[in-house]
Design an enzyme around this catalytic site. Structure first.
Site, PDB file in Angstrom:
ATOM      1  N   ILE A 151      41.935   0.939 -46.936  1.00 55.92           N
ATOM      2  CA  ILE A 151      41.053   1.739 -47.791  1.00 55.92           C
ATOM      3  C   ILE A 151      41.521   1.545 -49.236  1.00 55.92           C
ATOM      4  CG2 ILE A 151      40.193   4.046 -48.326  1.00 55.92           C
ATOM      5  CD1 ILE A 151      40.938   4.841 -45.427  1.00 55.92           C
ATOM      6  N   ARG A 152      40.725   0.845 -50.036  1.00 57.85           N
ATOM      7  CA  ARG A 152      41.118   0.534 -51.428  1.00 57.85           C
ATOM      8  C   ARG A 152      42.572   0.056 -51.469  1.00 57.85           C
ATOM      9  NH1 ARG A 152      40.545   5.228 -55.166  1.00 57.85           N
ATOM     10  NH2 ARG A 152      41.140   3.699 -56.686  1.00 57.85           N
ATOM     11  N   CYS A 180      49.935   2.732 -48.439  1.00 61.63           N
ATOM     12  CA  CYS A 180      48.905   2.523 -49.462  1.00 61.63           C
ATOM     13  C   CYS A 180      49.428   2.990 -50.834  1.00 61.63           C
ATOM     14  CB  CYS A 180      47.600   3.187 -49.044  1.00 61.63           C
ATOM     15  SG  CYS A 180      46.148   2.495 -49.848  1.00 61.63           S
ATOM     16  N   ARG A 187      47.447  -3.006 -57.330  1.00 58.97           N
ATOM     17  CA  ARG A 187      46.595  -1.878 -56.938  1.00 58.97           C
ATOM     18  C   ARG A 187      45.156  -2.340 -56.688  1.00 58.97           C
ATOM     19  NH1 ARG A 187      46.719   2.148 -61.551  1.00 58.97           N
ATOM     20  NH2 ARG A 187      45.636   3.429 -60.024  1.00 58.97           N
ATOM     21  N   HIS A 236      46.700   1.985 -43.548  1.00 56.16           N
ATOM     22  CA  HIS A 236      46.878   3.380 -43.123  1.00 56.16           C
ATOM     23  C   HIS A 236      47.133   3.462 -41.619  1.00 56.16           C
ATOM     24  CE1 HIS A 236      45.639   5.396 -46.879  1.00 56.16           C
ATOM     25  NE2 HIS A 236      44.935   4.290 -47.057  1.00 56.16           N
ATOM     26  N   GLY A 293      46.506   7.869 -51.106  1.00 56.14           N
ATOM     27  CA  GLY A 293      45.897   8.719 -52.118  1.00 56.14           C
ATOM     28  C   GLY A 293      45.638   7.848 -53.328  1.00 56.14           C
ATOM     29  N   GLU A 294      45.845   8.392 -54.491  1.00 60.54           N
ATOM     30  CA  GLU A 294      45.671   7.631 -55.726  1.00 60.54           C
ATOM     31  C   GLU A 294      47.007   7.670 -56.459  1.00 60.54           C
ATOM     32  OE1 GLU A 294      44.603   5.357 -58.583  1.00 60.54           O
ATOM     33  OE2 GLU A 294      45.309   7.321 -59.217  1.00 60.54           O
ATOM     34  N   SER A 295      47.628   6.522 -56.633  1.00 60.53           N
ATOM     35  CA  SER A 295      49.011   6.484 -57.122  1.00 60.53           C
ATOM     36  C   SER A 295      49.175   7.077 -58.520  1.00 60.53           C
ATOM     37  CB  SER A 295      49.569   5.064 -57.073  1.00 60.53           C
ATOM     38  OG  SER A 295      48.797   4.184 -57.864  1.00 60.53           O
ATOM     39  N   GLU A 340      48.394   5.783 -39.989  1.00 63.96           N
ATOM     40  CA  GLU A 340      48.148   7.154 -39.525  1.00 63.96           C
ATOM     41  C   GLU A 340      46.703   7.353 -39.060  1.00 63.96           C
ATOM     42  OE1 GLU A 340      47.007   7.387 -43.903  1.00 63.96           O
ATOM     43  OE2 GLU A 340      48.381   6.215 -42.655  1.00 63.96           O
TER      44      GLU A 340
END
Length: 189
Positions: free
Chosen positions: A132-133, A77, A104, A168, A46-48, A170
């Site tokens: 992903i990012r 991530c 990050r 990721h 997600g976005e930390s 998953e």
């Protein structure tokens, strides 16, 4: 053993499906008091900084900090960023459960996301890694075991009851990373 998946953002449902595929009993965790009913936790991507905003409400962050100090936790991530002792680009608060420094968005924007095959100690075959990012682990403390690398970079690490991946797992059909977390819960390596 009951495993929770933090369900505030990110693809938490993909983690739930992977763990259930491996036979685990899984709960989606949306409130701090739900941490009392689980034995282990997965913190998804997600976005930390957004995670931190959600967690700062209702004492969730402190309860989570206490949880990760004593119970098995696996972060992917953004989850890896939250578990790190040091965070850069920019610096931010973290749970400090894993002796690593992580940067990050080290691999660029979402449009620069990629899939790689990396070396791992979790079997002879290369491990599929979906980035992903993704953050980058820049320093690994002396008590941290590197379980997988992409090139020279550590991308899957473990220290005690804490495990983190900068990719990721998953989103792959390969179950080895989640399987390793489940082995950790049972006291085996």
């Amino acid at each position: 053993m009951r495993i929770g998946v933090l369900a505030l953002q990110g693809d938490y449902d993909a983690h739930r499906r992977m763990l259930e595929r491996l036979g685990a009993s899984v709960s989606l965790i949306r409130k701090p008091e739900q941490l009392d009913s689980i034995d282990a936790l997965v913190i998804p991507g997600g976005e930390s900084s957004t995670f931190l905003k959600f967690l700062e409400q209702g004492g969730f962050l402190e309860k989570l900090r206490d949880f990760v100090r004593t119970k098995p936790t696996f972060g992917t991530c953004a989850g890896a960023i939250l578990l790190a002792k040091e965070v850069s680009n920019p610096p931010q608060e973290s749970l400090g459960a894993l002796d690593i420094r992580i940067r990050r968005n080290a691999y660029g924007r979402q449009s620069e996301s990629s899939i790689h095959q990396g070396s791992t100690s979790l079997g002879r075959d290369p491990l599929e890694m979906v980035f992903i990012r993704a953050p980058k682990i820049e320093r690994v403390g002396s008590g941290v075991e590197v379980l997988a690398r992409e090139g020279d970079d550590p991308v899957l690490v473990r220290q005690g009851k804490t495990m983190a991946a900068t990719f990721h797992p998953e989103l792959s059909d390969d179950t080895r990373v989640h399987g390793e977390f489940l082995k950790m819960l049972n006291g085996a390596k």
